[in-house]
Design a protein around this motif. Structure first.
Motif, short mmCIF file in Angstrom:
data_model
loop_
_atom_site.label_atom_id
_atom_site.label_comp_id
_atom_site.label_asym_id
_atom_site.label_seq_id
_atom_site.Cartn_x
_atom_site.Cartn_y
_atom_site.Cartn_z
N CYS A 212 0.85 -1.20 0.00
CA CYS A 212 0.00 0.00 0.00
C CYS A 212 0.88 1.25 0.00
O CYS A 212 1.83 1.34 0.76
CB CYS A 212 -0.91 -0.01 1.23
SG CYS A 212 -1.81 1.53 1.45
N GLU A 213 0.50 2.21 -0.84
CA GLU A 213 1.29 3.44 -0.93
C GLU A 213 0.54 4.64 -0.37
O GLU A 213 0.75 5.78 -0.81
CB GLU A 213 1.71 3.67 -2.37
CG GLU A 213 2.57 2.54 -2.92
CD GLU A 213 3.51 3.01 -3.99
OE1 GLU A 213 4.27 3.95 -3.73
OE2 GLU A 213 3.44 2.46 -5.09
N CYS A 214 -0.34 4.37 0.60
CA CYS A 214 -1.09 5.48 1.22
C CYS A 214 -0.16 6.57 1.73
O CYS A 214 -0.49 7.76 1.64
CB CYS A 214 -1.95 4.97 2.38
SG CYS A 214 -3.54 4.32 1.87
N VAL B 293 0.67 8.77 -1.05
CA VAL B 293 -0.54 9.50 -1.47
C VAL B 293 -0.81 10.65 -0.50
O VAL B 293 -1.09 11.78 -0.91
CB VAL B 293 -1.76 8.54 -1.51
CG1 VAL B 293 -3.06 9.32 -1.73
CG2 VAL B 293 -1.60 7.50 -2.62
N CYS C 105 -0.36 3.88 -7.77
CA CYS C 105 -0.16 2.71 -6.90
C CYS C 105 -0.51 1.45 -7.70
O CYS C 105 -1.57 1.37 -8.32
CB CYS C 105 -1.06 2.82 -5.67
SG CYS C 105 -1.11 1.30 -4.69
N LEU D 219 -1.53 -1.32 -6.84
CA LEU D 219 -2.68 -2.08 -6.36
C LEU D 219 -4.02 -1.41 -6.66
O LEU D 219 -5.08 -2.03 -6.56
CB LEU D 219 -2.56 -2.30 -4.84
CG LEU D 219 -1.28 -2.95 -4.32
CD1 LEU D 219 -1.38 -3.21 -2.82
CD2 LEU D 219 -0.98 -4.25 -5.05
N TYR D 220 -3.95 -0.12 -7.03
CA TYR D 220 -5.18 0.68 -7.22
C TYR D 220 -6.13 0.06 -8.24
O TYR D 220 -5.73 -0.20 -9.39
CB TYR D 220 -4.80 2.10 -7.65
CG TYR D 220 -5.97 2.96 -8.09
CD1 TYR D 220 -6.75 3.62 -7.15
CD2 TYR D 220 -6.30 3.09 -9.44
CE1 TYR D 220 -7.83 4.41 -7.54
CE2 TYR D 220 -7.38 3.86 -9.84
CZ TYR D 220 -8.14 4.53 -8.89
OH TYR D 220 -9.21 5.29 -9.29
N CYS E 192 -6.80 -3.48 -4.91
CA CYS E 192 -7.38 -2.60 -3.89
C CYS E 192 -8.58 -1.85 -4.44
O CYS E 192 -8.46 -1.03 -5.35
CB CYS E 192 -6.31 -1.61 -3.41
SG CYS E 192 -6.91 -0.51 -2.11
N ILE F 30 -7.01 -2.30 0.64
CA ILE F 30 -5.72 -2.69 1.23
C ILE F 30 -5.26 -1.60 2.21
O ILE F 30 -4.61 -1.89 3.20
CB ILE F 30 -4.64 -2.88 0.14
CG1 ILE F 30 -5.11 -3.92 -0.90
CG2 ILE F 30 -3.29 -3.28 0.74
CD1 ILE F 30 -5.26 -5.33 -0.38
N GLY F 31 -5.59 -0.36 1.93
CA GLY F 31 -5.16 0.73 2.80
C GLY F 31 -6.32 1.65 3.15
O GLY F 31 -7.37 1.61 2.50
N CYS G 164 -6.80 4.79 2.69
CA CYS G 164 -7.20 5.81 1.70
C CYS G 164 -8.28 5.29 0.75
O CYS G 164 -8.94 6.07 0.06
CB CYS G 164 -6.00 6.29 0.89
SG CYS G 164 -4.73 7.07 1.86
N MET G 165 -8.46 3.96 0.70
CA MET G 165 -9.53 3.38 -0.12
C MET G 165 -10.77 3.11 0.72
O MET G 165 -11.87 2.90 0.19
CB MET G 165 -9.04 2.08 -0.78
CG MET G 165 -9.95 1.50 -1.82
SD MET G 165 -10.26 2.62 -3.21
CE MET G 165 -9.03 2.08 -4.41
N CYS H 46 -7.83 7.75 -2.39
CA CYS H 46 -8.00 6.61 -3.31
C CYS H 46 -9.48 6.33 -3.54
O CYS H 46 -9.91 6.03 -4.66
CB CYS H 46 -7.29 5.37 -2.75
SG CYS H 46 -5.52 5.64 -2.52
S1 SF4 Z 1 -5.35 2.43 -0.41
FE1 SF4 Z 1 -5.10 0.97 -2.06
S2 SF4 Z 1 -4.88 2.18 -3.94
FE2 SF4 Z 1 -4.55 3.53 -2.17
S3 SF4 Z 1 -2.35 3.53 -1.91
FE3 SF4 Z 1 -3.15 1.96 -0.52
S4 SF4 Z 1 -3.12 0.05 -1.73
FE4 SF4 Z 1 -2.81 1.76 -3.16
#
Ligand code: SF4
Length: 359
Positions: free
Chosen positions: A311-313, A316, A326, A328-329, A333, A339-340, A342-343, A350
């Motif tokens: 996750c790259e929250c 972000v 990201c 996974l976006y 995710c 996954i994080g 922000c989603m 996200c």
């Molecule tokens: S919430 Fe999901 S899409 Fe956003 S950075 Fe984390 S893994 Fe990536």
């Protein structure tokens, strides 16, 4: 404002914004998650003039709360049998292994409340249970939590606790400003937080760092006006703190709310997702109120370093990437399988990108 939000007027304002000539490359950050949602809901992100870029910042309280906080709450429920109480947004935020919703389905006590007062009422009605409120939020939320702790003390309620994860906006802004790689020219400052803080604490951003700032409301028309004001400041070389959201935010803010918070809490270092520990960016209970500190009453030890894999929250939240960057976006995710945070969060960047995506 209803008139301003009529479809036709919004279309007109958006077209005007899109057509504006911007003479230099400008990057603005919207600090608040509610702004992020407003921008994507209205499609404003598709209507920006050439040379203007918007990035999102760390303004979603759920998103900046670290994995270790969720783990702490979960361990507290499992090891000490406490009843966790939380705003709904926190239920599906992933911890390192599971989330609050999952432990509830395993039989642990987790209740969604709509205010900290709801948690206090639960404690009053259930004297045989220890009620822990997950105190997550920025300056806007903290006064109501402080008032609840004060009331708990006044009523001598012994089974109500808070697990503080309060965050202060100003130290996070300083951390962003001091990162030369971000190349920010200005901030769309949060309207709600500013109703408490006022505009004065932001002044150093303009005077010391020459960055443009506008405290902006949350309707699309507000954001458009705020962006025009920021471009004007940057192009005339006159950075300052302006208030677009004058119907709610004022120079002095809410001194009464700040005094209440100051009576109950004192500043401390705090862990932010993506940023790590930021000095004096959080709040802890003052010694006179330590009896309400859940971590003191129900100690647990968790790993502070852990992050959600892949996750790259963190990036972000610092405006270093946008969600589609990201890997996974939208693939791994999604709001159904986040996954994080922000989603998950209704104010998450996200989630905003995904919900209002155009392709
Ligand atoms: S919430 Fe999901 S899409 Fe956003 S950075 Fe984390 S893994 Fe990536």
């Amino acid at each position: 404002m209803n008139d301003l939000n009529s479809h036709e007027l919004l279309k007109h304002l958006s077209k005007q914004l899109k057509a504006r000539k911007v003479n230099q490359q400008i990057t603005l950050m919207e600090v608040c998650g509610t702004h992020t949602m407003a921008i994507h809901r209205s499609g404003l992100n598709q209507m920006l003039p050439d040379n203007l870029r918007l990035v999102s910042g760390p303004g979603c309280p759920v998103c900046v709360t670290g994995v270790s906080y969720i783990d702490t709450a979960i361990d507290m429920a499992k090891q000490h049998g406490v009843t966790l109480t939380t705003f709904g947004d926190m239920m599906r935020v992933p911890g390192s292994k599971e989330n609050l919703s999952e432990i509830r389905s395993q039989g642990h006590a987790v209740e969604v409340v709509y205010s900290p007062l709801g948690a206090l009422e639960l404690a009053e009605k259930n004297k045989d249970k220890n009620i822990v409120f997950l105190a997550v939020g920025f300056e806007t939320t903290t006064p109501t939590i402080a008032a609840t702790v004060s009331l708990a003390k006044e009523k001598n309620i012994k089974n109500f606790y808070v697990l503080p994860a309060h965050k202060l906006v100003m130290p996070a802004l300083e951390a962003l400003i001091s990162d030369p790689n971000l190349g920010l020219n200005g901030f769309i400052l949060p309207g709600h937080v500013s109703t408490i803080l006022g505009s004065k604490p932001y002044e150093f951003i303009a005077t010391k760092h020459n960055m443009a700032c506008v405290i902006t409301g949350f309707e699309a028309a507000d954001v458009i006006q705020g962006i025009h004001m920021l471009i004007d400041q940057i192009e005339t070389g006159d950075p300052k703190i302006e208030i677009q959201y004058k119907r709610v935010a004022h120079e002095e803010g809410n001194a009464k709310a700040r005094a209440l918070v100051d009576e109950i809490y004192e500043p401390c270092d705090a862990l932010w997702r993506g940023f790590g520990s930021i000095p004096m960016s959080g709040l802890k209970l003052r010694p006179a109120f330590e009896a309400f500190d859940a971590l003191k009453a129900f100690p647990v030890t968790v790993n502070d370093e852990v992050e959600n894999t892949g996750c790259e929250c963190g990036a972000v939240l610092q405006g270093k990437i946008i969600p589609p960057d990201c890997a996974l976006y939208g693939q791994v995710c999604t709001p159904e399988y986040p996954i994080g945070p922000c989603m998950v969060s209704s104010e998450g960047t996200c989630a905003a990108y995904y919900k209002y995506r155009t392709s």
